[in-house]
Design a protein around this motif. Structure first.
Motif, PDB file in Angstrom:
ATOM      1  N   ALA A 151      36.842  27.500   8.165  1.00  0.00           N
ATOM      2  CA  ALA A 151      35.894  28.322   8.902  1.00  0.00           C
ATOM      3  C   ALA A 151      35.100  27.527   9.932  1.00  0.00           C
ATOM      4  O   ALA A 151      34.241  28.097  10.620  1.00  0.00           O
ATOM      5  CB  ALA A 151      34.935  28.998   7.926  1.00  0.00           C
ATOM      6  N   GLY A 152      35.378  26.231  10.032  1.00  0.00           N
ATOM      7  CA  GLY A 152      34.691  25.405  11.024  1.00  0.00           C
ATOM      8  C   GLY A 152      33.496  24.655  10.502  1.00  0.00           C
ATOM      9  O   GLY A 152      32.686  24.149  11.286  1.00  0.00           O
ATOM     10  N   PHE A 153      33.367  24.561   9.173  1.00  0.00           N
ATOM     11  CA  PHE A 153      32.230  23.859   8.571  1.00  0.00           C
ATOM     12  C   PHE A 153      32.735  22.686   7.735  1.00  0.00           C
ATOM     13  O   PHE A 153      32.583  22.656   6.503  1.00  0.00           O
ATOM     14  CB  PHE A 153      31.406  24.818   7.703  1.00  0.00           C
ATOM     15  CG  PHE A 153      30.846  25.994   8.452  1.00  0.00           C
ATOM     16  CD1 PHE A 153      29.755  25.843   9.292  1.00  0.00           C
ATOM     17  CD2 PHE A 153      31.428  27.247   8.337  1.00  0.00           C
ATOM     18  CE1 PHE A 153      29.232  26.922   9.989  1.00  0.00           C
ATOM     19  CE2 PHE A 153      30.925  28.339   9.027  1.00  0.00           C
ATOM     20  CZ  PHE A 153      29.823  28.174   9.864  1.00  0.00           C
ATOM     21  N   ALA A 154      33.342  21.726   8.388  1.00  0.00           N
ATOM     22  CA  ALA A 154      33.867  20.548   7.698  1.00  0.00           C
ATOM     23  C   ALA A 154      32.719  19.772   7.055  1.00  0.00           C
ATOM     24  O   ALA A 154      31.596  19.738   7.559  1.00  0.00           O
ATOM     25  CB  ALA A 154      34.624  19.662   8.678  1.00  0.00           C
ATOM     26  N   GLY A 155      33.011  19.148   5.912  1.00  0.00           N
ATOM     27  CA  GLY A 155      32.013  18.330   5.235  1.00  0.00           C
ATOM     28  C   GLY A 155      31.115  19.098   4.283  1.00  0.00           C
ATOM     29  O   GLY A 155      30.175  18.526   3.729  1.00  0.00           O
ATOM     30  N   PHE A 156      31.391  20.376   4.067  1.00  0.00           N
ATOM     31  CA  PHE A 156      30.582  21.166   3.142  1.00  0.00           C
ATOM     32  C   PHE A 156      30.707  20.608   1.729  1.00  0.00           C
ATOM     33  O   PHE A 156      31.791  20.348   1.232  1.00  0.00           O
ATOM     34  CB  PHE A 156      31.064  22.615   3.172  1.00  0.00           C
ATOM     35  CG  PHE A 156      30.343  23.548   2.223  1.00  0.00           C
ATOM     36  CD1 PHE A 156      28.973  23.552   2.122  1.00  0.00           C
ATOM     37  CD2 PHE A 156      31.076  24.447   1.448  1.00  0.00           C
ATOM     38  CE1 PHE A 156      28.312  24.429   1.259  1.00  0.00           C
ATOM     39  CE2 PHE A 156      30.434  25.339   0.587  1.00  0.00           C
ATOM     40  CZ  PHE A 156      29.045  25.317   0.498  1.00  0.00           C
ATOM     41  N   SER A 157      29.561  20.423   1.078  1.00  0.00           N
ATOM     42  CA  SER A 157      29.545  19.892  -0.283  1.00  0.00           C
ATOM     43  C   SER A 157      28.668  20.801  -1.142  1.00  0.00           C
ATOM     44  O   SER A 157      27.461  20.567  -1.288  1.00  0.00           O
ATOM     45  CB  SER A 157      29.011  18.461  -0.290  1.00  0.00           C
ATOM     46  OG  SER A 157      28.989  17.944  -1.605  1.00  0.00           O
ATOM     47  N   PRO A 158      29.243  21.873  -1.701  1.00  0.00           N
ATOM     48  CA  PRO A 158      28.423  22.808  -2.472  1.00  0.00           C
ATOM     49  C   PRO A 158      27.889  22.176  -3.752  1.00  0.00           C
ATOM     50  O   PRO A 158      28.581  21.411  -4.412  1.00  0.00           O
ATOM     51  CB  PRO A 158      29.406  23.936  -2.797  1.00  0.00           C
ATOM     52  CG  PRO A 158      30.743  23.261  -2.823  1.00  0.00           C
ATOM     53  CD  PRO A 158      30.676  22.204  -1.754  1.00  0.00           C
ATOM     54  N   ASP A 159      26.638  22.490  -4.082  1.00  0.00           N
ATOM     55  CA  ASP A 159      26.089  21.996  -5.343  1.00  0.00           C
ATOM     56  C   ASP A 159      25.850  23.117  -6.348  1.00  0.00           C
ATOM     57  O   ASP A 159      25.547  22.853  -7.512  1.00  0.00           O
ATOM     58  CB  ASP A 159      24.815  21.169  -5.134  1.00  0.00           C
ATOM     59  CG  ASP A 159      23.724  21.924  -4.385  1.00  0.00           C
ATOM     60  OD1 ASP A 159      23.914  23.117  -4.071  1.00  0.00           O
ATOM     61  OD2 ASP A 159      22.672  21.310  -4.105  1.00  0.00           O
ATOM     62  N   VAL A 160      26.004  24.380  -5.916  1.00  0.00           N
ATOM     63  CA  VAL A 160      25.858  25.502  -6.839  1.00  0.00           C
ATOM     64  C   VAL A 160      26.932  26.549  -6.556  1.00  0.00           C
ATOM     65  O   VAL A 160      27.419  26.675  -5.437  1.00  0.00           O
ATOM     66  CB  VAL A 160      24.457  26.164  -6.754  1.00  0.00           C
ATOM     67  CG1 VAL A 160      23.360  25.152  -7.038  1.00  0.00           C
ATOM     68  CG2 VAL A 160      24.244  26.832  -5.412  1.00  0.00           C
ATOM     69  N   CYS A 161      27.273  27.284  -7.595  1.00  0.00           N
ATOM     70  CA  CYS A 161      28.167  28.438  -7.465  1.00  0.00           C
ATOM     71  C   CYS A 161      27.577  29.578  -8.279  1.00  0.00           C
ATOM     72  O   CYS A 161      27.357  29.436  -9.485  1.00  0.00           O
ATOM     73  CB  CYS A 161      29.578  28.119  -7.952  1.00  0.00           C
ATOM     74  SG  CYS A 161      30.685  29.565  -7.969  1.00  0.00           S
ATOM     75  N   LEU A 162      27.293  30.690  -7.624  1.00  0.00           N
ATOM     76  CA  LEU A 162      26.843  31.897  -8.297  1.00  0.00           C
ATOM     77  C   LEU A 162      28.070  32.740  -8.626  1.00  0.00           C
ATOM     78  O   LEU A 162      28.943  32.939  -7.774  1.00  0.00           O
ATOM     79  CB  LEU A 162      25.908  32.707  -7.401  1.00  0.00           C
ATOM     80  CG  LEU A 162      24.468  32.221  -7.223  1.00  0.00           C
ATOM     81  CD1 LEU A 162      24.401  30.830  -6.611  1.00  0.00           C
ATOM     82  CD2 LEU A 162      23.694  33.204  -6.362  1.00  0.00           C
TER      83      LEU A 162
END
Length: 207
Positions: A101-112
């Motif tokens: 989607a064009g957001f390289a480097g995303f590092s999620p810390d939570v998942c709902l």
């Protein structure tokens, strides 16, 4: 009523049809494992109104709602324990979808993890309880189809309607990070793996 978009993503939203379909069964199994450790529950708004979707969380913190307000907590208030660790499969998928989607480097810390049964819905809202608005939101649909409502910067903006099927992913960020969005009441149906249920995985950078 705004018509469904039938596969065309509205401006500001990236739609990745079938992006997670190859791992559908594994994602469902992992989500149910999380729910076994941190049970799904129906939360209330600060005003005392019961939400219609049940939810739980995994990762470094979990989103909670009660009379004290909306917030992230590192411990599950239901069990007193830390939230379950986010499955590696979740992290890998969220990062791949964000990059697409064009957001390289995303590092999620939570998942709902939200569970919808027929009639359950999510009112138009903004995701604004996170500390980092520069990170995107990645949302994965599993189970029954649902109509995703994609609004604008104001609650009064008329939302577009996008039908999401199991394995579909949507992502947004940047100038549309705080757009209003929601889910229309879930229609009855039956999914081969989940039955009369829809699960939604929402990945964020919260802390």
């Amino acid at each position: 009523m705004t018509p469904d978009l039938f596969g065309a993503a509205p401006p500001g939203l990236t739609y990745l049809p079938g992006f997670a379909l190859a791992e559908e069964a594994a994602l469902i199994a992992a989500a149910l494992d999380v729910a076994a450790a941190a049970p799904l529950r129906v939360m209330s708004t600060p005003g005392g109104r019961k939400m219609s979707a049940a939810m739980t969380n995994c990762g470094a913190a979990g989103w909670v709602s009660d009379a004290r307000g909306y917030r992230y907590e590192r411990h599950d208030p239901l069990t007193g324990r830390l939230w379950p660790e986010m499955p590696k499969l979740f992290v890998k998928l969220a990062q791949a979808a964000a990059a697409e989607a064009g957001f390289a480097g995303f590092s999620p810390d939570v998942c709902l993890i939200n569970r919808y049964e027929p009639g359950a819905k999510m009112a138009l809202h903004q995701d604004r309880d996170e500390a980092d608005f520069s990170a995107p939101i990645v949302s994965v649909s599993l189970g029954l189809p649902a109509v995703f409502l994609w609004g604008g910067a104001k609650r009064t903006d008329k939302p577009a309607r996008l039908t999401l099927h199991s394995g579909d992913v949507v992502a947004w960020g940047g100038t549309t990070r705080l757009n209003f969005h929601g889910v229309a009441p879930l229609r009855p149906g039956r999914h081969a793996l989940l039955g009369a249920v829809r699960l939604n995985l929402t990945f964020r950078r919260a802390l």
